[in-house]
Design a protein around this motif. Structure first.
Motif, mmCIF file in Angstrom:
data_model
loop_
_atom_site.group_PDB
_atom_site.id
_atom_site.type_symbol
_atom_site.label_atom_id
_atom_site.label_comp_id
_atom_site.label_asym_id
_atom_site.label_seq_id
_atom_site.Cartn_x
_atom_site.Cartn_y
_atom_site.Cartn_z
ATOM 1 N N ILE A 127 0.855 -1.191 0.000
ATOM 2 C CA ILE A 127 0.000 0.000 0.000
ATOM 3 C C ILE A 127 0.883 1.231 0.000
ATOM 4 C CG2 ILE A 127 -1.764 1.300 1.235
ATOM 5 C CD1 ILE A 127 -2.724 -1.300 2.483
ATOM 6 N N LEU A 404 -6.916 3.941 -7.418
ATOM 7 C CA LEU A 404 -6.591 2.950 -6.387
ATOM 8 C C LEU A 404 -5.630 1.864 -6.851
ATOM 9 C CD1 LEU A 404 -10.185 2.560 -4.939
ATOM 10 C CD2 LEU A 404 -8.182 3.137 -3.566
ATOM 11 N N VAL A 405 -5.872 1.311 -8.034
ATOM 12 C CA VAL A 405 -5.055 0.196 -8.537
ATOM 13 C C VAL A 405 -4.754 0.442 -10.014
ATOM 14 C CG1 VAL A 405 -4.944 -2.288 -8.963
ATOM 15 C CG2 VAL A 405 -6.105 -1.433 -6.909
ATOM 16 N N ASN A 411 -2.069 -6.203 -6.548
ATOM 17 C CA ASN A 411 -1.890 -6.133 -5.089
ATOM 18 C C ASN A 411 -1.132 -4.889 -4.642
ATOM 19 O OD1 ASN A 411 -3.223 -8.540 -5.098
ATOM 20 N ND2 ASN A 411 -1.580 -9.755 -4.184
ATOM 21 N N PHE A 413 -1.934 -1.118 -3.874
ATOM 22 C CA PHE A 413 -2.966 -0.110 -3.676
ATOM 23 C C PHE A 413 -2.312 1.257 -3.504
ATOM 24 C CE2 PHE A 413 -4.961 -4.014 -2.055
ATOM 25 C CZ PHE A 413 -6.190 -3.968 -2.695
ATOM 26 N N HIS A 434 -10.265 6.309 1.217
ATOM 27 C CA HIS A 434 -9.453 5.356 0.466
ATOM 28 C C HIS A 434 -8.988 4.196 1.346
ATOM 29 C CE1 HIS A 434 -7.792 6.939 -3.620
ATOM 30 N NE2 HIS A 434 -9.093 6.759 -3.622
ATOM 31 N N ILE A 438 -9.906 0.317 0.754
ATOM 32 C CA ILE A 438 -8.837 -0.676 0.552
ATOM 33 C C ILE A 438 -8.933 -1.793 1.576
ATOM 34 C CG2 ILE A 438 -6.336 -1.024 0.723
ATOM 35 C CD1 ILE A 438 -6.052 1.843 -0.507
ATOM 36 N N CYS A 441 -11.793 -4.010 0.961
ATOM 37 C CA CYS A 441 -11.485 -4.891 -0.173
ATOM 38 C C CYS A 441 -10.584 -6.044 0.278
ATOM 39 C CB CYS A 441 -10.812 -4.083 -1.279
ATOM 40 S SG CYS A 441 -10.375 -5.040 -2.748
ATOM 41 N N SER A 455 -6.616 -4.247 -11.723
ATOM 42 C CA SER A 455 -7.713 -3.536 -12.376
ATOM 43 C C SER A 455 -7.774 -3.935 -13.841
ATOM 44 C CB SER A 455 -7.536 -2.024 -12.245
ATOM 45 O OG SER A 455 -6.408 -1.560 -12.945
ATOM 46 N N TYR A 517 -17.164 -5.611 -6.951
ATOM 47 C CA TYR A 517 -15.926 -4.943 -7.368
ATOM 48 C C TYR A 517 -15.767 -4.935 -8.888
ATOM 49 C CZ TYR A 517 -14.685 -4.826 -2.441
ATOM 50 O OH TYR A 517 -14.693 -4.573 -1.092
#
Length: 525
Positions: A127, A404-405, A411, A413, A434, A438, A441, A455, A517
């Motif tokens: 992240i 985000l992705v 994997n 973020f 956010h 995350i 998710c 994504s 998602y």
């Protein structure tokens, strides 16, 4: 997690709640991110303190008491240190550690992270909480290595401060940082030269201490302010005004509204009327009002002309909040240099030379800001599937699905990444949204035996086009600035943050999550 600022601290707290092992790597030796690094004189947040704070813990909100409307750097650093201690976060933060490379290993479905210490760490999820404004921008000038005096970027100001008493100081840059640091250094310096490359709109802060009654009211209406933030297009906790078009009212009514907004102070001036940010004619009226207010503060008409020689609509660049900035030019020890008309040609051993003349200096201060939005991410060597570098993926413009992705970087973020509201919002409230998305998710993946998220390239491309379409219909970014990446040589130009409103963005994110998602690709473990 990368970074122990507002995003990294909250991400660590939430990830722990999932029962996962977690570690934050921070290149500094303390928490606070922006408010750890930016300790120059006058450093202050331009979002009101009761908005620029976490909302995830009502207990935290009630325990902490702000002292000012717009909090200064020392208070903000104390706040984030309090949060780190309050939630016992330090034991999972490794300080003085810079991440040099993060490489995705497709066979292992792991991120392999190389640190400045020489250590390598393997992790399932990565992240980025590196921040939108953390990679400093110091423009290159010929002769910079020849200067006999001291040079410093505002975001690298020493912890112990810097005594400029008796010095001839040159400040390059008059953006948000410049307008804060210039009045403070002018009080100490023997003489100050301000090299203005871009004239800026700036609104008075009207900063004030917070009395006991105000603090009690803030604690009492915590829930109301939280709801207002959720419904606001910018994530602010103020009640919306019933503003009409600036063109629909008579001149007296319009001027009264501008005067009232000017008296309140703060960046909300741009929303005195509903169409200031969308209608060029309304914007021009508001712009002229501000120009006249600036002229009233400056004694020398020629200096005032230079300060109001603004070549962009109000709000096209970040709207600055100032304290005693324009009045500083009335001091006998302050000289304004129009570096747009007379550009800086080189740094000399004695100081600085423009096309018009030379200036002897003891200290050069670079208030030149940051490589915004993507700079911190691209400063690391991030490699996704097949070894593809993130900087190559973003060579023609940055984008990520919902911010985000980024496709091809499973994997990984990004908190307030390109394609999210990010800096065009109350960023700490956007950070919370956010982080919560995350971690929700991640919980979904754990519950369903999913080991990898990416994504969909088509969903990402469609989202990025939408971000650009909204920006193209707005006044935002209609001039060169760090908002468009124009301050960085070779960087692809364009607004990379979502301007459709934080409330709308939140609804989209929630809908996508509820719709299994949609637009994200999962693989089972």
């Amino acid at each position: 997690m990368i970074g122990a600022g507002a995003a990294g601290l909250y991400a660590l707290h939430r990830v722990r709640g999932l029962g996962l092992s977690a570690k934050v790597f921070e290149k500094g030796d303390g928490v606070g991110g922006t408010w750890y690094w930016n300790r120059y004189p006058g450093a202050r947040c331009d979002v009101e303190s009761w908005d620029y704070c976490y909302t995830f813990s009502e207990e935290l909100e009630r325990e902490w008491e702000w002292t000012e409307r717009f909090p200064a750097q020392p208070e903000l650093e104390r706040y984030f240190n309090y949060v780190a201690d309050r939630f016992d976060l330090r034991r999972d933060i490794e300080f003085n550690t810079r991440i040099d490379q993060a490489r995705y290993d497709d066979e292992q479905n792991r991120w392999l992270i190389s640190m400045s210490s020489g250590e390598t760490v393997s992790t399932r999820f990565l992240i980025s909480a590196a921040g939108c404004l953390s990679e400093v921008n110091t423009p290159h000038f010929e002769g910079v290595d020849t200067f006999a005096g001291q040079q410093i970027h505002t975001a690298r100001w020493p912890k112990g401060g810097l005594d400029v008493t008796g010095m001839r100081v040159g400040v390059i840059g008059t953006g948000s940082t410049g307008t804060q640091v210039i009045p403070q250094l002018a009080k100490q310096a023997d003489h100050m030269f301000v090299f203005q490359r871009t004239a800026q709109f700036a609104i008075p802060a009207r900063n004030r201490p917070l009395d006991d009654d105000t603090l009690e009211e803030l604690k009492h209406n915590y829930h109301e302010r939280w709801e207002l933030k959720r419904s606001s297009s910018t994530g602010m906790g103020r009640r919306p005004t019933e503003a009409s078009s600036a063109l629909e009212v008579d001149e007296a009514t319009r001027n009264r509204a501008f005067e009232d907004s000017w008296a309140r102070g703060g960046p909300g001036f741009a929303r005195a009327f509903s169409d200031v940010m969308t209608n060029p004619e309304s914007n021009q009226i508001a712009s002229e009002f501000v120009r006249e207010k600036i002229r009233e503060k400056v004694d020398d008409p020629d200096v005032a002309d230079t300060l109001v020689g603004i070549d962009h609509p109000l709000g096209a660049r970040r709207l600055i909040v100032e304290i005693d900035y324009f009045e500083t030019y009335n001091r006998p020890n302050v000289t304004l240099v129009d570096a747009a008309a007379n550009p800086i040609e080189e740094i000399t051993p004695q100081g600085l030379r423009t096309t018009e003349g030379s200036y002897d200096l003891d200290l050069i201060v670079y208030a030149t800001g940051f490589d915004g939005m993507t700079g911190a991410l691209l400063a690391m060597d991030i490699q996704g599937v097949g070894g593809r570098a993130l900087r190559d993926k973003w060579a023609d413009g940055a984008g990520a699905y919902l911010g985000l992705v980024a496709s091809g970087f499973p994997n990984l973020f990004m908190i307030t990444g390109p394609g999210s509201p990010a800096v065009y919002s109350n960023v700490i409230f956007s950070i919370e949204q956010h982080v919560e998305w995350i971690t929700d998710c991640l919980a979904h993946m754990l519950e369903n035996g999913l080991d990898r998220i990416d994504s969909d390239p088509e969903a990402e491309a469609e989202w990025t086009r939408g971000v650009h379409d909204i920006a193209n219909a707005s006044i935002i970014g209609k001039t060169d600035s760090w908002w468009t990446g124009s301050n960085i040589e070779g960087k692809s130009k364009g607004v990379t943050f979502y301007l459709g409103g934080t409330n709308i963005y939140r609804e989209i994110c929630e809908e996508i999550a509820a719709n299994n998602y949609k637009g994200f690709i999962f693989q089972p473990g």
